[in-house]
Design a protein around this motif. Structure first.
Motif, mmCIF file in Angstrom:
data_model
loop_
_atom_site.group_PDB
_atom_site.id
_atom_site.type_symbol
_atom_site.label_atom_id
_atom_site.label_comp_id
_atom_site.label_asym_id
_atom_site.label_seq_id
_atom_site.Cartn_x
_atom_site.Cartn_y
_atom_site.Cartn_z
ATOM 1 N N GLY A 29 0.790 -1.227 0.000
ATOM 2 C CA GLY A 29 0.000 0.000 0.000
ATOM 3 C C GLY A 29 0.819 1.272 0.000
ATOM 4 O O GLY A 29 0.235 2.359 -0.088
ATOM 5 N N TYR A 30 2.137 1.175 0.074
ATOM 6 C CA TYR A 30 2.999 2.359 0.129
ATOM 7 C C TYR A 30 4.141 2.207 -0.871
ATOM 8 O O TYR A 30 4.666 1.108 -1.070
ATOM 9 N N ALA A 31 4.535 3.333 -1.459
ATOM 10 C CA ALA A 31 5.635 3.343 -2.416
ATOM 11 C C ALA A 31 6.946 3.589 -1.671
ATOM 12 O O ALA A 31 7.604 4.621 -1.840
ATOM 13 N N CYS A 32 7.342 2.632 -0.837
ATOM 14 C CA CYS A 32 8.558 2.785 -0.026
ATOM 15 C C CYS A 32 9.785 2.636 -0.919
ATOM 16 O O CYS A 32 9.916 1.663 -1.674
ATOM 17 N N GLY A 33 10.683 3.606 -0.812
ATOM 18 C CA GLY A 33 11.876 3.598 -1.635
ATOM 19 C C GLY A 33 12.907 2.591 -1.158
ATOM 20 O O GLY A 33 12.886 2.135 -0.017
ATOM 21 N N LEU A 34 13.827 2.236 -2.031
ATOM 22 C CA LEU A 34 14.906 1.300 -1.724
ATOM 23 C C LEU A 34 16.163 1.760 -2.443
ATOM 24 O O LEU A 34 16.090 2.488 -3.441
ATOM 25 N N ASP A 35 17.340 1.331 -1.932
ATOM 26 C CA ASP A 35 18.604 1.787 -2.507
ATOM 27 C C ASP A 35 19.704 0.788 -2.173
ATOM 28 O O ASP A 35 19.666 0.127 -1.128
ATOM 29 N N PHE A 36 20.683 0.666 -3.088
ATOM 30 C CA PHE A 36 21.854 -0.178 -2.872
ATOM 31 C C PHE A 36 22.990 0.658 -2.284
ATOM 32 O O PHE A 36 23.081 1.870 -2.518
ATOM 33 N N SER A 37 23.846 -0.001 -1.552
ATOM 34 C CA SER A 37 25.080 0.653 -1.112
ATOM 35 C C SER A 37 25.984 0.871 -2.322
ATOM 36 O O SER A 37 25.875 0.147 -3.321
ATOM 37 N N PRO A 38 26.867 1.876 -2.292
ATOM 38 C CA PRO A 38 27.707 2.151 -3.476
ATOM 39 C C PRO A 38 28.539 0.960 -3.938
ATOM 40 O O PRO A 38 28.835 0.850 -5.136
ATOM 41 N N ASP A 39 28.918 0.071 -3.033
ATOM 42 C CA ASP A 39 29.685 -1.103 -3.450
ATOM 43 C C ASP A 39 28.802 -2.277 -3.834
ATOM 44 O O ASP A 39 29.314 -3.342 -4.219
ATOM 45 N N GLY A 40 27.460 -2.137 -3.726
ATOM 46 C CA GLY A 40 26.548 -3.192 -4.105
ATOM 47 C C GLY A 40 26.467 -4.347 -3.141
ATOM 48 O O GLY A 40 25.871 -5.379 -3.464
ATOM 49 N N GLN A 41 27.002 -4.206 -1.940
ATOM 50 C CA GLN A 41 27.020 -5.308 -0.988
ATOM 51 C C GLN A 41 25.728 -5.406 -0.184
ATOM 52 O O GLN A 41 25.330 -6.498 0.224
ATOM 53 N N PHE A 42 25.043 -4.256 0.035
ATOM 54 C CA PHE A 42 23.844 -4.225 0.872
ATOM 55 C C PHE A 42 22.683 -3.583 0.108
ATOM 56 O O PHE A 42 22.890 -2.748 -0.785
ATOM 57 N N LEU A 43 21.494 -3.971 0.527
ATOM 58 C CA LEU A 43 20.267 -3.399 -0.009
ATOM 59 C C LEU A 43 19.453 -2.866 1.159
ATOM 60 O O LEU A 43 19.206 -3.583 2.138
ATOM 61 N N ALA A 44 19.037 -1.594 1.073
ATOM 62 C CA ALA A 44 18.275 -0.943 2.140
ATOM 63 C C ALA A 44 16.894 -0.579 1.625
ATOM 64 O O ALA A 44 16.707 -0.252 0.442
ATOM 65 N N SER A 45 15.910 -0.623 2.552
ATOM 66 C CA SER A 45 14.533 -0.293 2.183
ATOM 67 C C SER A 45 13.784 0.184 3.418
ATOM 68 O O SER A 45 14.064 -0.266 4.539
#
Length: 546
Positions: free
Chosen positions: A476-492
């Protein structure tokens, strides 16, 4: 006397001689009287009886007529094909003749004494009607001329026939009350039309008169440098990233919820934020951590923002159906764009030589391609069946991916309004937020079934079913997500105000943090700092974590 008594009497009356002969047995002939099995029959009487039965089945014509089976007399029942019946009925009504249904040879005709639609020819025995073709030719000759199309007396297909002028000139006579009612209705219609015209004119004038304003909250620049100029010691380089552990700072200034945040490209010394209060603010992240400028150019909430490659300009899309192109340093609006539809997402082309081109996904199911130099629409991509949610460039801008409320993913060749790849499965959900992996090989989308789905951008753009990130609540929500600059982690972010971190390779949840009161709507990883992450929520705050 019954049969048993007769048999007993026969035994009693038998002689003694007969009783002395045991070898002889009594027969039925000696007991019962003789019966004639096949007697002679009078065949002549039977034939007369049969003929009487046959004659009784039929009645004479006079007998049939005397039996009334209808209110007005006698109706003879004849079975006929419905199509043939309608054909003969049409001929009888229009031409005055039809086949006699009582005649088995189907050659005898029945003629009408009076034909209303097509008169029968005179001096013809039997009064046979005209053929349809002849009737059409005669009717066509009686039609008046249509007139010249270039003149005012053109009648065209509405031209009448000779003898029908009185019907054309005939008009209904209205009473005085009816005339007054009609005039009053006409005045109301004109007043309503004028009101709509005035309203449209005022809305157009408001859009033209409304001018964007800005407020600068910082100090005067030193040595001719602006706040957009990054310090010389900040350089983008490869580095290992870490998951943040503690809260560092809270940016407060928006009156309503914050919808979107974005770091300054490559260095991240500034941060841009878009709010539901209709303003866009830019913050100093490096030193004083305060608001440097407020951009006020929208009358409604701001839905999306996007920096250009150099950060000197940025786009803002609002629910007032306007897209503004801002100068980051001066706060002036360079150009305004609108197609009178709500833009949900905007994105600059990633190539440095195409920074005058950007895409806008709108509520009218279209993706619009604008040219900032001319303010014109240069291309439209029309295939989705719902409002456009995200636009993501892949392969260095050669292609881009679009998602919408129709639960479909389309892959486009940039500049070609034809879908190159169509992804739609029964179990798919809408994807309201998306991002790219730093290596450019994977596309991550925030699915509305509380999952993050991954697609391989190389090759056929297939879903990578081995990588699924779950545990958060974002339905129900358009929660954003992003990768760490080295691509090791994913945050949301998620709907309960938490921030989630997963390991990219193992897809395991590494850390969950409570960061906002309400929805955590967007998360951004700092491009240079190893462990800094910024979050924003609908509580009106922006927080920095390290």
């Amino acid at each position: 006397m019954d049969l048993l008594s007769r048999i007993n009497a026969a035994y009693d009356s038998s002689s003694e001689e007969d009783q002395a002969k045991p070898q002889q047995q009594l027969s039925l002939e000696t007991i019962l009287p003789p019966i004639d099995i096949a007697p002679d029959v009078d065949t002549k009487a039977l034939e007369l009886h049969r003929q009487a039965l046959e004659l009784s089945r039929f009645e004479t014509t006079n007998q049939v007529i005397t039996k009334q089976n209808h209110l007005n007399g006698v109706v003879e029942q004849i079975h006929i094909n419905p199509a043939k019946f309608h054909e003969q009925f049409h001929n009888f009504e229009n031409f005055g003749h039809a086949l006699n249904p009582s005649d088995n040879s189907h050659s005898a005709l029945v003629f009408s004494n009076h034909v209303e639609k097509v008169d029968t020819e005179a001096n013809v025995e039997g009064g046979a009607g005209k053929s349809r073709k002849a009737y059409r030719k005669e009717l066509k000759r009686t039609r008046l001329a249509a007139g010249d199309a270039a003149s005012g007396d053109f009648q065209g297909p509405w031209a009448i026939y000779e003898g029908m002028e009185q019907f054309k000139a005939q008009q209904a006579e209205l009473t005085e009350d009816q005339k007054e009612l009609m005039s009053r209705f006409e005045e109301m219609r004109k007043a309503r039309l004028e009101e709509h015209k005035k309203k449209d004119k005022e809305e157009g004038a408001a859009e033209e008169i409304h001018k964007a304003t800005t407020i600068f909250h910082g100090t005067a620049s030193l040595e001719g440098k602006g706040f957009t100029d990054a310090p010389s010691y900040l350089r983008q380089k490869e580095h290992a990233c870490f998951i943040p552990k503690k809260w560092m700072h809270t940016f407060v200034g928006h009156n309503k919820g914050v919808q979107k945040i974005e770091f300054f490209p490559k260095v991240g010394h500034l941060m841009l934020s878009a709010s539901h209060d209709g303003t866009v603010k830019i913050w100093d992240v490096l030193t004083h951590k305060r608001c440097l400028r407020t951009y006020m150019g929208h009358t409604k909430a701001v839905r999306d923002i996007c920096f250009s490659n150099d950060g000197r300009r940025f786009l803002s899309a609002g629910f007032d159906k306007v897209i503004q192109l801002w100068d980051t340093e001066t706060g002036k609006v360079i150009r305004s764009f609108t197609n009178r539809k709500t833009p949900f997402c905007v994105k600059f082309h990633p190539s440095d030589d195409r920074q005058n081109i950007f895409l806008a996904g709108c509520a009218n199911k279209k993706i619009i391609q604008y040219d900032t130099n001319t303010s014109e629409i240069v291309q439209q991509y029309e295939e989705h069946l719902g409002s456009i949610n995200t636009l993501t460039f892949i392969e260095n801008g050669r292609r881009f991916v679009s998602t919408a409320d129709d639960k479909k993913i389309y892959l486009w060749e940039f500049g070609i309004p034809v879908v190159a790849k169509h992804i739609s499965e029964p179990d798919m959900q809408a994807i309201p937020a998306a991002t790219m992996h730093p290596n450019g090989k994977y596309f991550a989308g925030q699915s509305m079934d509380n999952k993050i789905v991954i697609y391989d951008c190389k090759g056929n753009f297939k879903m990578n079913r081995k990588k699924k990130f779950m545990g958060h609540v974002n339905s129900g929500y358009a929660c954003g997500l992003d990768f760490s600059p080295d691509g090791q982690f994913l945050a949301s972010g998620d709907a309960e105000g938490r921030m989630w971190f997963w390991n990219w390779k193992s897809c395991k949840n590494l850390r969950t943090m409570k960061v906002h009161e309400g929805v955590c709507i967007d998360v951004k990883w700092h491009p240079i700092e190893a462990s800094k992450v910024a979050t924003c929520g609908w509580d009106g705050t922006i927080k920095l974590w390290d």
